[in-house]
Every structure is written in C-alpha cells, then in structure tokens.
Design a protein around this motif. Structure first.
Motif, PDB file in Angstrom:
ATOM      1  N   ASN A  39       0.838  -1.197   0.000  1.00 44.67           N
ATOM      2  CA  ASN A  39       0.000   0.000   0.000  1.00 44.67           C
ATOM      3  C   ASN A  39       0.875   1.250   0.000  1.00 44.67           C
ATOM      4  OD1 ASN A  39      -2.225   1.655   0.089  1.00 44.67           O
ATOM      5  ND2 ASN A  39      -2.455   1.501   2.310  1.00 44.67           N
ATOM      6  N   GLY A  40       1.674   1.370  -1.064  1.00 46.71           N
ATOM      7  CA  GLY A  40       2.586   2.500  -1.193  1.00 46.71           C
ATOM      8  C   GLY A  40       2.489   3.097  -2.582  1.00 46.71           C
ATOM      9  N   THR A  41       3.353   4.073  -2.863  1.00 46.15           N
ATOM     10  CA  THR A  41       3.295   4.793  -4.133  1.00 46.15           C
ATOM     11  C   THR A  41       4.692   4.928  -4.715  1.00 46.15           C
ATOM     12  OG1 THR A  41       1.373   6.076  -3.407  1.00 46.15           O
ATOM     13  CG2 THR A  41       2.634   6.949  -5.255  1.00 46.15           C
ATOM     14  N   ILE A  42       4.808   4.653  -6.003  1.00 41.09           N
ATOM     15  CA  ILE A  42       6.031   4.941  -6.750  1.00 41.09           C
ATOM     16  C   ILE A  42       5.680   5.974  -7.802  1.00 41.09           C
ATOM     17  CG2 ILE A  42       7.832   4.043  -8.259  1.00 41.09           C
ATOM     18  CD1 ILE A  42       7.491   1.328  -6.972  1.00 41.09           C
ATOM     19  N   SER A  43       6.292   7.140  -7.708  1.00 39.23           N
ATOM     20  CA  SER A  43       6.122   8.174  -8.719  1.00 39.23           C
ATOM     21  C   SER A  43       7.338   8.139  -9.634  1.00 39.23           C
ATOM     22  CB  SER A  43       5.989   9.554  -8.055  1.00 39.23           C
ATOM     23  OG  SER A  43       5.932  10.569  -9.025  1.00 39.23           O
ATOM     24  N   LEU A  44       7.110   7.864 -10.915  1.00 38.08           N
ATOM     25  CA  LEU A  44       8.235   7.680 -11.833  1.00 38.08           C
ATOM     26  C   LEU A  44       8.884   8.985 -12.251  1.00 38.08           C
ATOM     27  CD1 LEU A  44       6.841   4.800 -14.078  1.00 38.08           C
ATOM     28  CD2 LEU A  44       8.222   4.661 -12.003  1.00 38.08           C
ATOM     29  N   GLY A  45       8.380  10.112 -11.832  1.00 42.15           N
ATOM     30  CA  GLY A  45       8.976  11.405 -12.156  1.00 42.15           C
ATOM     31  C   GLY A  45       7.991  12.526 -11.921  1.00 42.15           C
ATOM     32  N   THR A  70       2.734  10.838 -18.930  1.00 41.02           N
ATOM     33  CA  THR A  70       2.553  10.383 -20.308  1.00 41.02           C
ATOM     34  C   THR A  70       2.032  11.520 -21.168  1.00 41.02           C
ATOM     35  OG1 THR A  70       1.980   8.169 -19.501  1.00 41.02           O
ATOM     36  CG2 THR A  70       1.383   8.683 -21.769  1.00 41.02           C
ATOM     37  N   VAL A  71       2.525  11.617 -22.373  1.00 41.18           N
ATOM     38  CA  VAL A  71       1.943  12.514 -23.367  1.00 41.18           C
ATOM     39  C   VAL A  71       0.780  11.746 -24.000  1.00 41.18           C
ATOM     40  CG1 VAL A  71       2.324  13.832 -25.477  1.00 41.18           C
ATOM     41  CG2 VAL A  71       4.156  13.643 -23.781  1.00 41.18           C
ATOM     42  N   LEU A  72      -0.431  12.034 -23.581  1.00 41.22           N
ATOM     43  CA  LEU A  72      -1.581  11.289 -24.078  1.00 41.22           C
ATOM     44  C   LEU A  72      -1.863  11.691 -25.519  1.00 41.22           C
ATOM     45  CD1 LEU A  72      -3.925  11.233 -20.953  1.00 41.22           C
ATOM     46  CD2 LEU A  72      -2.600   9.354 -21.930  1.00 41.22           C
ATOM     47  N   ALA A  73      -1.388  10.860 -26.421  1.00 41.10           N
ATOM     48  CA  ALA A  73      -1.542  11.101 -27.869  1.00 41.10           C
ATOM     49  C   ALA A  73      -1.655   9.730 -28.532  1.00 41.10           C
ATOM     50  CB  ALA A  73      -0.372  11.928 -28.391  1.00 41.10           C
ATOM     51  N   GLY A  74      -0.886   9.520 -29.621  1.00 43.26           N
ATOM     52  CA  GLY A  74      -0.943   8.262 -30.348  1.00 43.26           C
ATOM     53  C   GLY A  74      -0.052   7.189 -29.754  1.00 43.26           C
ATOM     54  N   ASP A  75       0.090   6.074 -30.498  1.00 43.04           N
ATOM     55  CA  ASP A  75       0.818   4.916 -29.977  1.00 43.04           C
ATOM     56  C   ASP A  75       2.263   5.225 -29.603  1.00 43.04           C
ATOM     57  OD1 ASP A  75      -1.505   3.631 -30.529  1.00 43.04           O
ATOM     58  OD2 ASP A  75      -0.696   2.234 -32.009  1.00 43.04           O
ATOM     59  N   VAL A  96      -2.247   8.090 -14.185  1.00 41.86           N
ATOM     60  CA  VAL A  96      -1.595   8.717 -15.337  1.00 41.86           C
ATOM     61  C   VAL A  96      -1.735  10.226 -15.256  1.00 41.86           C
ATOM     62  CG1 VAL A  96      -1.569   8.908 -17.848  1.00 41.86           C
ATOM     63  CG2 VAL A  96      -2.022   6.695 -16.773  1.00 41.86           C
ATOM     64  N   ASN A  97      -0.606  10.914 -15.385  1.00 37.31           N
ATOM     65  CA  ASN A  97      -0.591  12.375 -15.462  1.00 37.31           C
ATOM     66  C   ASN A  97      -0.298  12.770 -16.906  1.00 37.31           C
ATOM     67  OD1 ASN A  97      -0.325  15.173 -14.750  1.00 37.31           O
ATOM     68  ND2 ASN A  97       1.906  14.891 -14.764  1.00 37.31           N
ATOM     69  N   ALA A 126      -6.358   3.964 -12.003  1.00 37.20           N
ATOM     70  CA  ALA A 126      -6.927   4.726 -10.894  1.00 37.20           C
ATOM     71  C   ALA A 126      -7.182   6.154 -11.373  1.00 37.20           C
ATOM     72  CB  ALA A 126      -5.978   4.731  -9.700  1.00 37.20           C
ATOM     73  N   GLY A 127      -8.408   6.628 -11.218  1.00 37.37           N
ATOM     74  CA  GLY A 127      -8.730   7.947 -11.732  1.00 37.37           C
ATOM     75  C   GLY A 127      -8.932   7.895 -13.234  1.00 37.37           C
ATOM     76  N   ARG A 128      -8.900   9.049 -13.848  1.00 41.07           N
ATOM     77  CA  ARG A 128      -9.136   9.144 -15.276  1.00 41.07           C
ATOM     78  C   ARG A 128      -7.887   9.612 -16.002  1.00 41.07           C
ATOM     79  NH1 ARG A 128     -14.113  12.963 -16.014  1.00 41.07           N
ATOM     80  NH2 ARG A 128     -13.807  12.366 -18.191  1.00 41.07           N
ATOM     81  N   ALA A 129      -7.762   9.180 -17.248  1.00 46.96           N
ATOM     82  CA  ALA A 129      -6.679   9.620 -18.126  1.00 46.96           C
ATOM     83  C   ALA A 129      -7.313  10.294 -19.327  1.00 46.96           C
ATOM     84  CB  ALA A 129      -5.807   8.440 -18.548  1.00 46.96           C
ATOM     85  N   VAL A 130      -7.177  11.602 -19.448  1.00 41.77           N
ATOM     86  CA  VAL A 130      -7.834  12.357 -20.517  1.00 41.77           C
ATOM     87  C   VAL A 130      -6.824  13.239 -21.222  1.00 41.77           C
ATOM     88  CG1 VAL A 130     -10.083  12.330 -19.365  1.00 41.77           C
ATOM     89  CG2 VAL A 130      -8.519  14.227 -18.945  1.00 41.77           C
TER      90      VAL A 130
END
Length: 487
Positions: A39-45, A70-75, A96-97, A126-130
C-alpha cells in the motif's frame, strides 16, 4: 520501507525493494532486482522528463500505486515506463498524469508496462486519463502479449479472442474492426455552455413587450430546457437556462415608435453524459448583458394592432463559465460577445368583430453574433477555444393573433399562435487542441409557439407563452412571462 517513509532519488543495482505504506519519488532511471509494492506509491517522475524503472526479476503488487507521466496522444507518445523482466502477481493501481498530450486515436496503444515473464498480475487504472477530447483506458495485451497499454477505446472484458478465436480481429491476416475512440464528457459540457450563451439573451420585438401591446417599462422572465446528441452520438447533453430582462423606453411616440435600454441576467446548467462509459460532466454559465433597442411603427391610427414595424437591438454580453468533470479539476473561463438583430413585420387585419380583430403578421429577423477570441487551457494542458462561433442567425415566420376588448375597453386580450423557421450560420463547435468537437445542432429548426397578452386600462400589461423547437437530434421547450406598465 514502511510506516509512511519516503525516499526521493534513483536506485541502481539494488537487489530487492519492498514498499508498504511508503513513497518513492524517482528522479531518474532506476534498476532493481525485485519489487514488492504494498500500500505505497512509486512516482516515476515529475513530468519534466520521462524515466524508466527496470525490474530485473519479479513484481508483486498488493494495492500499491504507480504514477506515470505520459503525453496522451498516439501509440508512439512519450511516457514513463515500467519494464519487468520476470513474472507479475497480485494487483496494483496505475495513475496517469497527462503531459501536454492533445489526445488521439490509438491502435495498439501507448505501452506503459512491459512484462518479460508470466503476466499474471492485474493493473487497474486509478482515476481518469484524458487528453484533448479523448478518454484513455488501460488494456492488457492479447494472447501472448502480457504488456499493458493506454488506448482511447473501452477495455473489453472478457478478451473476445479468448471467447471466440475465430473473430476477424484475432487473425492478423484478416482486417478487423476499427472501434471508435472513447470521448470524454467534458467537451459536451463546453459545447452546452457555448450553445446556452449563444441563445440566452436572444430577444425579439414581441418577446420584449408583447409587440403592439407595449409598455414603457417592462420585465420578462423566460426558462428553457433542451437536449441534443453530440460527437458521434456518444454524448447525450441535457440542459436548462433561465434569464431575466428588464427594460424601459427612454423615448416614445404616440404611434408606438420607441427607443429604450435593457439589462439582462441569466444562468444555465447542463449535464453531458457519455453513454459508453457512464462518465458525466456538468457545465455552468452565468451571464449579463446590456443593450439598446429601437422600434419604428407605421400603422393605421384607427387600428393600433395593424400595420408595419421595424425593430433593432444591440447587446454586449459577458459570461462566466465552468466545467466540472468527475475526478478532474474544475475548469473556469470567461467569454464575451456582441449581438445585434434587425426585425420587421406587417400585421394584416383579416377579420373579427368591431370590438376586436384577427390579424396575420408575417415576420423576418436577421442578426449577427460576434465572440471575443476566447481561449482556455485546462489543468491537464488541453487548449479549448470556440470554433466558428461568429455568424448570422435568422428567423422567418408568421403570427396569427386575435384581439378582443373586455368591459367596455377596460382590458384588451390578445391570444396568438406562431410558426417560425430558424436558421443559423454560426456553429456550436469548440476546438480541443488540434481537433474540432461539433455539437451537431442543425442549422435549420422549426419553432411553434402560443400564448396571450392582456393590457388593462390602468396601463398595466402582462403576457406569457410557450414554445417548442424541434429538429433531428435536437429539441428545446421554453416558457416566458412578462409584465409592463405604461404612463
């Protein structure tokens, strides 16, 4: 690490890491042998650069959370990555941020997690990715592919290829279906805000003071409810609005010609729901407008209800807008607009008794909306602007009314029915980053209305009416009441 401990930095050549109620904030690429995430958190940056966490051995999850930028765009979009050389087990959450991603259709998806061994672990978004107008979901690869991807389509449970391997999408030699990307509901709320603001203070000659049955000072309240589909029919939008307008003639002639000022205030609320995901967003608008109007009447002096009129108005409006999405930060922005309109009509007496009459009045209105160049940047980086909101609007129709006098002229009652054709050249569109989102409100709509006005000998007048607008994929019902006073 446990008991709310935290570490900020990188790890290299570490044999084993176990986090339980603890936090690791990575500042660069890291490599460990095995990873146990309780029950912990790893933030990759922090999003300023993209990092990779390499786990040479196994990964075990127990409801911990991994934060990806993440840059929410294409593949091929840039993203933080988790690369696991061994097996996965247990469950973990993925948050996802979005880093300035404009959103896009995906095919295979944006790879977040790579699994080299047995992919038995479950990763949940967890949460939304938009990003832009799109909603992203976490998908596990099919068949032997145990990696995890972000795609702008809904996850399918269970895997259709497991249920029926003969499906076309399970055979790479055959063309498969191209599923529509999933749209977030927030664009619908932006569209509803724009559409409400475009129509909130649209007032004509008969709306202001019941036409010929005019008063020198007047007030009106109107309310409306509407609904329309938007954007590939994924979004269902429902809204309502209310407006109060008060006005007074500053100059008036015995013929009924006048010049006056008016002040309006109004608000609108809406709900945009994605029928696929169940997510919804709420839109809210509050506005004020200051305007001038002028009317020229040229009629038969013996019959004040017959004859010609030419009417014009000019308004300056400002709006405070808000969009509230589930799990997202509230978005607030302002918009301003000019609106002008010219209207004309001629009432013919077509019958009636000596103490009243029946009148047929063809009408024509032409107007123009001009919006200030509004631009809003969401917390997630998506840039939202109004698209092609400037433009002409018009109305052509006919009004049938009857006048009767009660109590030796103590009161004059005028019921009416009207039918109009409405047309607009402006669009109810917004641009989210590089893509246009269209409310698909028809340019042409039919309107039917009915009501009545009454004017008493002491100068007090009142009126009310109901109207219905209808077109394919769009409907609106409205009601209005007003009072006036002459001296």
């Amino acid at each position: 690490m446990s008991n709310n401990a935290s570490i900020t930095g990188t790890m290299t050549n570490v044999t084993r890491v176990a986090l339980d109620s603890a936090t690791w904030n990575m500042t660069g690429d890291s490599s460990v042998g095995t990873l146990n995430l309780g029950n912990g958190t790893i933030s990759l940056g922090d999003g300023s650069a993209f990092h990779t966490l390499n786990v040479a051995g196994n990964f075990a999850g127990n409801d911990g959370t991994i934060l990806f930028n993440t840059v929410l765009a294409g593949d091929d979009a840039a993203t933080d990555k988790l690369i696991i050389g061994g097996d996965t087990s247990g469950t973990a959450n993925v948050r996802v941020n979005n880093v300035a991603g404009a959103g896009a259709r995906t095919d295979k998806g944006i790879e977040l997690i790579q699994v080299g061994g047995a992919s038995n672990g479950q990763f949940n978004l967890a949460g939304r990715a938009v990003g832009g107008q799109y909603e992203y979901f976490l998908h596990k690869g099919t068949g032997a592919d145990g990696n995890w991807y972000l795609r702008s389509v809904l996850p399918t449970q269970p895997d259709p290829c497991v249920v029926d391997p003969s499906l076309p999408e399970c055979n790479p030699a055959l063309p498969g279906p191209d599923p529509d990307p999933v749209l977030r509901p927030e664009p619908g709320a932006y569209l509803a805000n724009l559409q409400a603001a475009q129509n909130m203070f649209r007032i004509g000659y008969h709306d202001r003071h019941a036409g010929q049955n005019a008063g020198r000072a007047w007030a009106r309240v109107d309310g409306s409810r509407n609904g329309f589909d938007a954007v590939s029919r994924q979004l269902d939008i429902r809204g309502n609005s209310q407006a109060l307008t008060v006005g007074a003639d500053v100059w008036r002639h015995d013929s009924g010609s006048s010049v006056g000022v008016m002040l309006s205030t109004g608000n609108a609320t809406s709900t945009s729901t994605n029928e696929l995901t169940g997510y919804y967003a709420r839109g809210k608008v509050k506005g004020e407008a200051l305007g001038l109007y002028g009317t020229l009447r040229a009629g038969n002096g013996a019959d004040p209800y017959a004859g010609f009129y030419l009417d014009g108005s000019l308004q300056r409006a400002q709006f405070r807008n808000r969009v509230v999405g589930i799990g997202l930060a509230d978005e607030r922005y302002d918009s301003r607009a000019w609106q002008g309109a010219v209207e004309t009509g001629y009432a013919f007496r077509v019958g009636g008794a000596s103490n009243g009459g029946i009148y047929l009045e063809p009408q024509l209105q032409v107007g123009y909306n001009r919006w200030d160049n509004a631009r809003h940047t969401e917390v997630n980086g998506t840039v939202v602007t109004a698209e092609n909101a400037n433009g002409m609007f018009g109305r052509a129709g006919v009004r049938l009314s009857g006048v009767t006098r009660w109590g030796n002229g103590a009161a004059e009652v005028q019921p009416y029915l009207a039918a109009n054709w409405l047309h607009t050249r402006s669009e109810s569109q917004i641009r989210m980053d590089d893509e246009v989102v269209d409310a698909r409100i028809p340019r042409n709509r039919g309107e039917f209305s009915g009501g009545a006005s009454v004017k008493f000998g002491n100068g007090i007048g009142a009126w009310g009416g109901l109207s219905l607008q209808k077109a394919s994929g769009y409907h609106q019902t409205s009601a209005q009441v007003g009072v006036s006073y002459s001296w």
